[in-house]
Design a protein around this motif. Sequence first.
Motif, PDB file in Angstrom:
ATOM      1  N   GLU A  34      31.110  38.358  35.307  1.00  0.00           N
ATOM      2  CA  GLU A  34      32.465  38.333  35.861  1.00  0.00           C
ATOM      3  C   GLU A  34      33.367  37.323  35.159  1.00  0.00           C
ATOM      4  O   GLU A  34      34.534  37.609  34.870  1.00  0.00           O
ATOM      5  CB  GLU A  34      32.407  38.023  37.359  1.00  0.00           C
ATOM      6  CG  GLU A  34      33.774  38.071  38.033  1.00  0.00           C
ATOM      7  CD  GLU A  34      33.692  37.822  39.529  1.00  0.00           C
ATOM      8  OE1 GLU A  34      34.759  37.730  40.167  1.00  0.00           O
ATOM      9  OE2 GLU A  34      32.562  37.717  40.057  1.00  0.00           O
ATOM     10  N   GLU A  35      32.833  36.140  34.869  1.00  0.00           N
ATOM     11  CA  GLU A  35      33.648  35.110  34.225  1.00  0.00           C
ATOM     12  C   GLU A  35      34.045  35.527  32.811  1.00  0.00           C
ATOM     13  O   GLU A  35      35.181  35.312  32.385  1.00  0.00           O
ATOM     14  CB  GLU A  35      32.893  33.782  34.198  1.00  0.00           C
ATOM     15  CG  GLU A  35      32.721  33.154  35.572  1.00  0.00           C
ATOM     16  CD  GLU A  35      32.107  31.770  35.500  1.00  0.00           C
ATOM     17  OE1 GLU A  35      31.857  31.292  34.372  1.00  0.00           O
ATOM     18  OE2 GLU A  35      31.888  31.171  36.566  1.00  0.00           O
ATOM     19  N   ASN A  38      36.718  38.172  33.076  1.00  0.00           N
ATOM     20  CA  ASN A  38      38.017  37.573  33.396  1.00  0.00           C
ATOM     21  C   ASN A  38      38.671  36.996  32.147  1.00  0.00           C
ATOM     22  O   ASN A  38      39.885  37.125  31.946  1.00  0.00           O
ATOM     23  CB  ASN A  38      37.854  36.479  34.454  1.00  0.00           C
ATOM     24  CG  ASN A  38      37.516  37.040  35.819  1.00  0.00           C
ATOM     25  OD1 ASN A  38      37.770  38.212  36.106  1.00  0.00           O
ATOM     26  ND2 ASN A  38      36.935  36.213  36.674  1.00  0.00           N
TER      27      ASN A  38
END
Length: 203
Positions: A34-35, A38
């Motif tokens: 997810e990071e 992003n």
Amino acid sequence: MKSKKIVLALVLISNFAFAQKTVRLTSEYGSRNEEIQNLIDFEGVFIEKLIFENDTLNGKYYEINLQEYKDGNFVKNTSLFDASESDFFMIRGSKLSLKFYFKLEKEKLKTLIIGKNFESKRMYFDLNSNTDDYALKDFFGRNSELTLRLTEKGNAILAIITPTIHKDGSSSYCEVAQSDVMPEKLGEHFKIPHYFLITIKFK
């Protein structure tokens, strides 16, 4: 009895011919982290892996093109990668996996394709509006896979589009990419001033 055998034979021939002209298509979008995803989104980078599967792909070549459209009209076709330039790129087996990279920066679209043991030349294309207005979309909708019916002119597999704008000022990307409108007619139908299609042709 004889007529039933003839009908069955015709059905089998028809099914075989259909299988010869179709490819199972699945995809993997971006990063599972997810990071990292992003960060990728923040940097204006789009990544999508497409997997094409059919026994008939073995021994074939493929060509990937970028088609540009402005105000509903076709502008030009640019070759991003042509596997037929060398036997090294011939498909060996029933599966072809390609990872597509697109970066939007400084009013430019940057493209890169990575496959098994190769990567394409990096290419750049002018954008008509702010880079934040463009997004990568595929044609899966809510489906996890597609049956791609191959055509002689090639098949659209990805689109870099600007959204359709509604009368109330709201906008939508998914409405465009997930519609039943032919990819080459998206600009005309949704009044999109500028977009690109990525197509693939097996040969």
